[in-house]
Scaffold this motif. Structure first.
Motif, PDB file in Angstrom:
ATOM      1  N   THR A  66       0.967  -1.206   0.044  1.00  0.00           N
ATOM      2  CA  THR A  66       0.214  -0.069   0.213  1.00  0.00           C
ATOM      3  C   THR A  66       0.859   1.263   0.093  1.00  0.00           C
ATOM      4  O   THR A  66       2.105   1.253   0.429  1.00  0.00           O
ATOM      5  CB  THR A  66      -0.969  -0.088   1.351  1.00  0.00           C
ATOM      6  OG1 THR A  66       0.002   0.276   2.346  1.00  0.00           O
ATOM      7  CG2 THR A  66      -1.693  -1.189   1.330  1.00  0.00           C
ATOM      8  N   TYR A 118       0.456   5.958   0.100  1.00  0.00           N
ATOM      9  CA  TYR A 118      -0.464   6.949   0.209  1.00  0.00           C
ATOM     10  C   TYR A 118      -0.052   8.234  -0.289  1.00  0.00           C
ATOM     11  O   TYR A 118      -0.563   9.287  -0.037  1.00  0.00           O
ATOM     12  CB  TYR A 118      -1.079   6.850   1.531  1.00  0.00           C
ATOM     13  CG  TYR A 118      -1.302   5.621   2.347  1.00  0.00           C
ATOM     14  CD1 TYR A 118      -2.652   4.831   1.879  1.00  0.00           C
ATOM     15  CD2 TYR A 118      -0.540   4.847   3.309  1.00  0.00           C
ATOM     16  CE1 TYR A 118      -2.827   3.662   2.368  1.00  0.00           C
ATOM     17  CE2 TYR A 118      -0.901   3.689   3.626  1.00  0.00           C
ATOM     18  CZ  TYR A 118      -2.095   2.987   3.272  1.00  0.00           C
ATOM     19  OH  TYR A 118      -2.241   1.834   3.888  1.00  0.00           O
ATOM     20  N   LEU A 122      -1.164  -0.530  -4.120  1.00  0.00           N
ATOM     21  CA  LEU A 122      -2.391  -0.229  -3.789  1.00  0.00           C
ATOM     22  C   LEU A 122      -2.873   1.022  -2.828  1.00  0.00           C
ATOM     23  O   LEU A 122      -1.955   1.204  -1.723  1.00  0.00           O
ATOM     24  CB  LEU A 122      -2.961  -1.347  -3.060  1.00  0.00           C
ATOM     25  CG  LEU A 122      -4.289  -1.266  -2.396  1.00  0.00           C
ATOM     26  CD1 LEU A 122      -5.536  -1.105  -3.422  1.00  0.00           C
ATOM     27  CD2 LEU A 122      -4.646  -2.445  -1.520  1.00  0.00           C
ATOM     28  N   GLY A 127      -4.950   1.827  -0.591  1.00  0.00           N
ATOM     29  CA  GLY A 127      -5.711   1.305   0.075  1.00  0.00           C
ATOM     30  C   GLY A 127      -6.784   2.311   0.903  1.00  0.00           C
ATOM     31  O   GLY A 127      -6.274   3.161   1.373  1.00  0.00           O
ATOM     32  N   ASP A 128      -8.011   1.995   1.231  1.00  0.00           N
ATOM     33  CA  ASP A 128      -8.835   2.903   2.113  1.00  0.00           C
ATOM     34  C   ASP A 128      -8.338   2.709   3.584  1.00  0.00           C
ATOM     35  O   ASP A 128      -8.714   3.162   4.466  1.00  0.00           O
ATOM     36  CB  ASP A 128     -10.415   2.613   1.788  1.00  0.00           C
ATOM     37  CG  ASP A 128     -10.807   1.223   2.230  1.00  0.00           C
ATOM     38  OD1 ASP A 128      -9.944   0.410   2.654  1.00  0.00           O
ATOM     39  OD2 ASP A 128     -12.085   1.193   2.266  1.00  0.00           O
ATOM     40  N   SER A 129      -7.497   1.668   3.684  1.00  0.00           N
ATOM     41  CA  SER A 129      -6.617   1.506   5.150  1.00  0.00           C
ATOM     42  C   SER A 129      -5.905   3.004   5.394  1.00  0.00           C
ATOM     43  O   SER A 129      -5.474   3.167   6.429  1.00  0.00           O
ATOM     44  CB  SER A 129      -5.639   0.514   4.869  1.00  0.00           C
ATOM     45  OG  SER A 129      -4.861   0.790   3.973  1.00  0.00           O
ATOM     46  N   ASP A 168      -8.591   1.810  -4.320  1.00  0.00           N
ATOM     47  CA  ASP A 168      -9.656   1.142  -3.481  1.00  0.00           C
ATOM     48  C   ASP A 168     -10.850   2.084  -3.544  1.00  0.00           C
ATOM     49  O   ASP A 168     -10.830   3.535  -3.683  1.00  0.00           O
ATOM     50  CB  ASP A 168      -9.328   1.256  -1.884  1.00  0.00           C
ATOM     51  CG  ASP A 168      -9.188  -0.170  -1.324  1.00  0.00           C
ATOM     52  OD1 ASP A 168      -9.662  -1.104  -2.191  1.00  0.00           O
ATOM     53  OD2 ASP A 168      -8.785  -0.155  -0.348  1.00  0.00           O
ATOM     54  N   LYS A 187     -10.230  -1.300  -6.841  1.00  0.00           N
ATOM     55  CA  LYS A 187     -10.577  -2.521  -5.895  1.00  0.00           C
ATOM     56  C   LYS A 187     -11.819  -2.175  -5.165  1.00  0.00           C
ATOM     57  O   LYS A 187     -11.917  -1.232  -4.604  1.00  0.00           O
ATOM     58  CB  LYS A 187      -9.350  -2.845  -4.861  1.00  0.00           C
ATOM     59  CG  LYS A 187      -9.700  -3.901  -3.989  1.00  0.00           C
ATOM     60  CD  LYS A 187      -8.341  -4.387  -3.437  1.00  0.00           C
ATOM     61  CE  LYS A 187      -8.002  -3.659  -2.177  1.00  0.00           C
ATOM     62  NZ  LYS A 187      -8.972  -3.558  -0.920  1.00  0.00           N
ATOM     63  N   HIS A 219     -12.129  -8.136  -3.418  1.00  0.00           N
ATOM     64  CA  HIS A 219     -11.256  -8.421  -2.369  1.00  0.00           C
ATOM     65  C   HIS A 219     -12.269  -9.130  -1.367  1.00  0.00           C
ATOM     66  O   HIS A 219     -13.662  -8.735  -1.108  1.00  0.00           O
ATOM     67  CB  HIS A 219     -11.122  -6.952  -1.567  1.00  0.00           C
ATOM     68  CG  HIS A 219     -10.457  -7.147  -0.330  1.00  0.00           C
ATOM     69  ND1 HIS A 219     -10.053  -5.735   0.480  1.00  0.00           N
ATOM     70  CD2 HIS A 219     -10.359  -8.051   0.840  1.00  0.00           C
ATOM     71  CE1 HIS A 219      -9.451  -6.161   1.501  1.00  0.00           C
ATOM     72  NE2 HIS A 219      -9.573  -7.179   1.789  1.00  0.00           N
ATOM     73  N   VAL A 267      -7.973  -9.825  -4.107  1.00  0.00           N
ATOM     74  CA  VAL A 267      -7.178  -9.973  -2.728  1.00  0.00           C
ATOM     75  C   VAL A 267      -7.883 -11.002  -1.767  1.00  0.00           C
ATOM     76  O   VAL A 267      -9.101 -10.812  -1.540  1.00  0.00           O
ATOM     77  CB  VAL A 267      -7.156  -8.519  -1.822  1.00  0.00           C
ATOM     78  CG1 VAL A 267      -6.668  -8.597  -0.409  1.00  0.00           C
ATOM     79  CG2 VAL A 267      -6.378  -7.558  -2.654  1.00  0.00           C
ATOM     80  N   GLU A 311      -8.056 -11.823   2.123  1.00  0.00           N
ATOM     81  CA  GLU A 311      -7.444 -11.258   3.530  1.00  0.00           C
ATOM     82  C   GLU A 311      -7.932 -12.154   4.523  1.00  0.00           C
ATOM     83  O   GLU A 311      -9.085 -12.730   4.901  1.00  0.00           O
ATOM     84  CB  GLU A 311      -7.994  -9.949   3.600  1.00  0.00           C
ATOM     85  CG  GLU A 311      -7.541  -9.349   4.866  1.00  0.00           C
ATOM     86  CD  GLU A 311      -7.751  -7.761   4.933  1.00  0.00           C
ATOM     87  OE1 GLU A 311      -7.949  -6.856   3.881  1.00  0.00           O
ATOM     88  OE2 GLU A 311      -7.463  -7.219   6.022  1.00  0.00           O
ATOM     89  N   ILE A 318      -3.172 -11.673   2.032  1.00  0.00           N
ATOM     90  CA  ILE A 318      -2.628 -10.812   3.258  1.00  0.00           C
ATOM     91  C   ILE A 318      -3.076 -11.572   4.357  1.00  0.00           C
ATOM     92  O   ILE A 318      -4.522 -11.730   4.673  1.00  0.00           O
ATOM     93  CB  ILE A 318      -3.137  -9.403   3.078  1.00  0.00           C
ATOM     94  CG1 ILE A 318      -2.701  -8.648   4.357  1.00  0.00           C
ATOM     95  CG2 ILE A 318      -4.548  -9.056   2.751  1.00  0.00           C
ATOM     96  CD1 ILE A 318      -2.736  -7.075   4.262  1.00  0.00           C
ATOM     97  N   VAL A 362       0.311  -8.666  -0.374  1.00  0.00           N
ATOM     98  CA  VAL A 362       0.360  -7.469  -0.113  1.00  0.00           C
ATOM     99  C   VAL A 362       0.615  -6.996   1.160  1.00  0.00           C
ATOM    100  O   VAL A 362       0.199  -7.802   2.044  1.00  0.00           O
ATOM    101  CB  VAL A 362      -1.052  -6.732  -0.609  1.00  0.00           C
ATOM    102  CG1 VAL A 362      -2.180  -7.400   0.150  1.00  0.00           C
ATOM    103  CG2 VAL A 362      -0.951  -5.283  -0.474  1.00  0.00           C
ATOM    104  N   VAL A 365       0.380  -3.721   4.183  1.00  0.00           N
ATOM    105  CA  VAL A 365       0.304  -2.160   4.515  1.00  0.00           C
ATOM    106  C   VAL A 365       1.815  -1.649   4.856  1.00  0.00           C
ATOM    107  O   VAL A 365       2.457  -2.227   5.607  1.00  0.00           O
ATOM    108  CB  VAL A 365      -0.766  -2.016   5.627  1.00  0.00           C
ATOM    109  CG1 VAL A 365      -0.572  -0.508   6.148  1.00  0.00           C
ATOM    110  CG2 VAL A 365      -2.058  -2.189   5.308  1.00  0.00           C
TER     111      VAL A 365
HETATM  112  O1  KIV Z   1      -7.262  -0.925   2.426  1.00  0.00           O
HETATM  113  C1  KIV Z   1      -6.271  -1.776   2.172  1.00  0.00           C
HETATM  114  O2  KIV Z   1      -4.969  -1.258   2.415  1.00  0.00           O
HETATM  115  C2  KIV Z   1      -6.360  -3.178   1.715  1.00  0.00           C
HETATM  116  C3  KIV Z   1      -5.252  -4.070   1.773  1.00  0.00           C
HETATM  117  C4  KIV Z   1      -4.880  -4.406   3.294  1.00  0.00           C
HETATM  118  C5  KIV Z   1      -5.368  -5.268   0.931  1.00  0.00           C
HETATM  119  O3  KIV Z   1      -7.622  -3.325   1.300  1.00  0.00           O
END
Ligand code: KIV
Length: 280
Positions: free
Chosen positions: A23, A25, A42, A44-46, A84, A114, A138, A181, A183, A204, A214, A216
């Motif tokens: 991931t 950002y 990625l 990610g919305d993480s 995401d 995603k 996912h 993905v 998870e 993951i 993957v 984070v």
């Molecule tokens: O949002 C994210 O970072 C994810 C990954 C952990 C796969 O979906």
């Protein structure tokens, strides 16, 4: 065109070459991931948790995904970028799903989107791929459903759940997903799914049998406070960064920073000049 594309990633699966995904950002970190030769990045919305400090990914908006997504894109050249789709940007209707996916592609320059969910989102995956947008599905522990799951928990345990996860994988592939993905899925089940599908599986917390992995980036680099069992820390950046900041704080306070090395001597005002201004 980036070196990593839908076609090269599918070829990697066929040749049993493992695929790396991380991931990202922001622009600076994306440049580092690119330099390291990571295959896919990625957004990610993480980021709701890692960058914004929320407890879940649920508050993240489309506008935020666009801002983070396009910052990352500017740092990449050959890595394949996936962004995401945040919570409620696709759940309510197929039309909304296509519009949200289209916006992410247009405004971030991502190569794919995603979205979370299995069979239940297959109509949306089909509509998005019909619009010419590659989709990464996912399944397993899907963080946007954290309230429905009652926490971040391993999925696919027990015969019924395992069957459902396999069905989910087959359905998202049938709908057009080129990647999925997995998870927090039991490792053996993740391997079976990987063998049964042509799409790329990215694990993951799903063992080593997936086509790729993957993590984070904060977990991998050792910046997160707490990390799940499946994380391998490749560095302890938290310690390195803290020590650097402690030293900086000391130097500023003691006057050791800046010293002559960090000072522009040529552009310094001469004493004559300052005298003329009556500043000396
Ligand atoms: O949002 C994210 O970072 C994810 C990954 C952990 C796969 O979906």
């Amino acid at each position: 065109m980036a070196k990593n594309t839908v076609l090269t990633l599918l070829e990697m699966k066929e040749k049993k070459e493992k695929i790396s995904q991380v991931t990202c950002y922001d622009y600076t970190t994306a440049q580092i991931a690119e330099k390291a030769g990571i295959n896919t990045v990625l957004v990610g919305d993480s980021l709701g948790m890692t960058m914004q400090g929320y407890e879940t990914t649920l508050p993240v908006s489309m506008d935020e995904m666009v801002i983070y997504g396009r910052s990352v894109k500017r740092g990449l050249k050959d890595a394949f970028l996936i962004v995401d789709m945040p919570f409620m940007s696709y759940q309510s209707s197929t039309k909304k799903a296509v519009e949200s996916a289209g916006r992410l592609i247009k405004e971030t320059g991502a190569n794919a989107v995603k979205l979370e969910g299995g069979a239940i989102v297959s109509a949306k995956i089909k509509a998005i791929t019909d619009a010419g947008i590659p989709v990464c599905a996912h399944i397993g522990m899907t963080p946007q459903s954290v309230n429905a799951f009652g926490g971040f928990k391993v999925q696919g345990k027990g015969e019924e759940n395992a069957k459902r996860l396999l069905k989910d994988a087959l359905e998202v592939e049938k709908a057009g997903a080129f990647m999925c993905v997995l998870e927090c899925v039991p490792p053996k089940l993740a391997s079976v799914i990987t063998q049964k599908v042509k799409m790329v599986t990215i694990g993951i917390g799903a063992g080593s049998g997936c086509d790729g992995q993957v993590l984070v980036i904060q977990d991998l680099l050792g910046i997160s406070d707490q990390t799940p069992k499946f994380v391998k820390k490749y560095a302890n950046l938290s310690e390195i960064m803290t020590n650097a900041l402690i030293q900086y704080d000391k130097d500023v306070k003691s006057g050791d920073f800046p010293n002559m090395e960090q000072t522009y001597s040529k552009s310094d005002c001469s004493d004559d000049f300052l005298k003329k201004l009556e500043l000396l």
